[in-house]
Motif scaffolding. Structure first.
Motif, short mmCIF file in Angstrom:
data_model
loop_
_atom_site.label_atom_id
_atom_site.label_comp_id
_atom_site.label_asym_id
_atom_site.label_seq_id
_atom_site.Cartn_x
_atom_site.Cartn_y
_atom_site.Cartn_z
N PRO A 107 0.71 -1.20 -0.13
CA PRO A 107 -0.06 -0.01 0.00
C PRO A 107 0.82 1.06 -0.28
O PRO A 107 1.37 1.76 1.03
N LEU A 108 1.23 1.91 -0.98
CA LEU A 108 1.91 3.03 -1.38
C LEU A 108 1.47 4.25 -0.47
O LEU A 108 2.34 5.05 0.23
N GLY A 109 0.03 4.12 0.00
CA GLY A 109 -0.52 5.23 0.74
C GLY A 109 0.01 5.41 2.11
O GLY A 109 -0.01 6.22 2.95
N GLU A 110 0.64 4.16 2.62
CA GLU A 110 1.06 3.83 3.89
C GLU A 110 2.67 4.40 4.02
O GLU A 110 3.35 4.26 4.90
N GLY A 111 3.22 4.57 2.74
CA GLY A 111 4.58 4.87 2.43
C GLY A 111 5.14 6.32 2.81
O GLY A 111 4.01 7.17 2.87
#
Ligand code: FES
Length: 110
Positions: free
Chosen positions: A55-59
């Motif tokens: 999940p890139l949004g948690e990166g």
């Protein structure tokens, strides 16, 4: 605004939904878009790392316009979607973004 006859723009969020130098994920149908506000310019990519669906949004959004996958550390260019380091090699989809009247629109290919 320049109209783009090759894309259909969908309303995604308000400018205020994504504060400066942050990201936020929005779901539309079965797609998850990651909206990035980098120094008040908005970019949109898929919220799914091409290495193993992280999940890139948690990166972390980095100051140079890269986002780092939280799973194994691959980085992507938020402007182009290009994978910048292993373990990811494939690019993520990057979308055209238009901001009008404090609303963020994302362009999908027709
Ligand atoms: S899932 Fe993103 S680097 Fe592995």
């Amino acid at each position: 605004m320049t109209l783009d006859a090759t894309r259909r723009f969908i309303k995604l969020c308000s400018v205020s939904d994504v504060p400066i130098n942050t990201t936020k994920v929005f779901e539309v149908g079965n797609r998850r878009f990651l909206i990035c506000n980098l120094n008040e310019t908005f970019y949109a990519i898929d919220d799914r790392c091409t290495h193993d669906d992280g999940p890139l949004g948690e990166g972390e959004l980095l100051a140079d316009g890269e986002i780092e996958c939280p799973r194994h550390g691959a980085r992507f260019d938020i402007k182009t979607g290009k994978a910048l380091c292993l373990p990811a090699v494939g690019e993520v989809n990057a979308y055209s973004v238009d901001v009008r009247d404090d609303t963020v629109y994302v362009g999908l290919p027709l």
